[in-house]
Design a protein around this motif. Structure first.
Motif, PDB file in Angstrom:
ATOM      1  N   PHE A  16       0.673  -1.308  -0.080  1.00  0.00           N
ATOM      2  CA  PHE A  16      -0.045  -0.043  -0.157  1.00  0.00           C
ATOM      3  C   PHE A  16       0.998   1.366   0.010  1.00  0.00           C
ATOM      4  O   PHE A  16       1.064   1.841   0.986  1.00  0.00           O
ATOM      5  CB  PHE A  16      -0.928   0.048   1.333  1.00  0.00           C
ATOM      6  N   PRO A  17       1.566   1.585  -1.121  1.00  0.00           N
ATOM      7  CA  PRO A  17       2.693   2.646  -1.254  1.00  0.00           C
ATOM      8  C   PRO A  17       1.907   4.162  -0.970  1.00  0.00           C
ATOM      9  O   PRO A  17       2.626   5.040  -0.616  1.00  0.00           O
ATOM     10  CB  PRO A  17       3.121   2.528  -2.359  1.00  0.00           C
ATOM     11  N   GLU A  18       0.569   4.083  -1.149  1.00  0.00           N
ATOM     12  CA  GLU A  18      -0.193   5.469  -1.013  1.00  0.00           C
ATOM     13  C   GLU A  18      -0.171   5.918   0.662  1.00  0.00           C
ATOM     14  O   GLU A  18      -0.530   6.936   0.710  1.00  0.00           O
ATOM     15  CB  GLU A  18      -1.441   5.287  -1.638  1.00  0.00           C
ATOM     16  N   LEU A  19      -0.032   4.871   1.587  1.00  0.00           N
ATOM     17  CA  LEU A  19      -0.270   5.246   2.883  1.00  0.00           C
ATOM     18  C   LEU A  19       1.017   5.808   3.584  1.00  0.00           C
ATOM     19  O   LEU A  19       2.282   5.615   2.923  1.00  0.00           O
ATOM     20  CB  LEU A  19      -0.495   3.959   3.621  1.00  0.00           C
ATOM     21  N   SER A  20       0.834   6.752   4.606  1.00  0.00           N
ATOM     22  CA  SER A  20       1.831   7.134   5.195  1.00  0.00           C
ATOM     23  C   SER A  20       2.455   6.475   6.128  1.00  0.00           C
ATOM     24  O   SER A  20       1.675   5.409   6.513  1.00  0.00           O
ATOM     25  CB  SER A  20       1.715   8.666   5.696  1.00  0.00           C
ATOM     26  N   SER A  34      -7.717   0.528  -0.982  1.00  0.00           N
ATOM     27  CA  SER A  34      -7.037  -0.269  -1.874  1.00  0.00           C
ATOM     28  C   SER A  34      -6.907  -1.619  -1.397  1.00  0.00           C
ATOM     29  O   SER A  34      -6.575  -2.660  -1.956  1.00  0.00           O
ATOM     30  CB  SER A  34      -5.782   0.273  -2.395  1.00  0.00           C
TER      31      SER A  34
END
Length: 89
Positions: A16-20, A34
């Motif tokens: 989940f690269p969109e998460l911080s 996602s």
């Protein structure tokens, strides 16, 4: 974060690269848009590879959040330690 948490966070970030980093520790299957079945299977495979474990089918229900997976990994570590200690005796 301890070493296990950091490694698990890296697994989550790979899937989940969109998460911080802050979002990762609060992530669950209902809060991450996602996180579908494909992402869940991918995360499972990444965690198994990273930690050198094989997850049993009956434990899959626990793999629905960062906290659930971390708890599973901590318990698995304690079980391995007890088993290792018993073998020494």
């Amino acid at each position: 974060m301890d070493e296990k948490e950091i490694r698990l966070a890296e697994c989550f970030l790979a899937v989940f690269p969109e998460l911080s980093t802050d979002e990762v520790t609060k992530a669950c299957s209902t809060s991450v848009q996602s996180w579908d079945s494909v992402a869940g299977v991918t995360l499972l495979a990444v965690v198994e590879e990273e930690f050198g474990i094989s997850i049993e089918v009956e434990d899959l229900a626990r793999f629905d959040s960062f906290k659930g997976i971390l708890s599973y990994l901590q318990e698995a570590g304690r079980r391995r330690q007890r088993s290792s200690d018993a073998n020494v005796l």
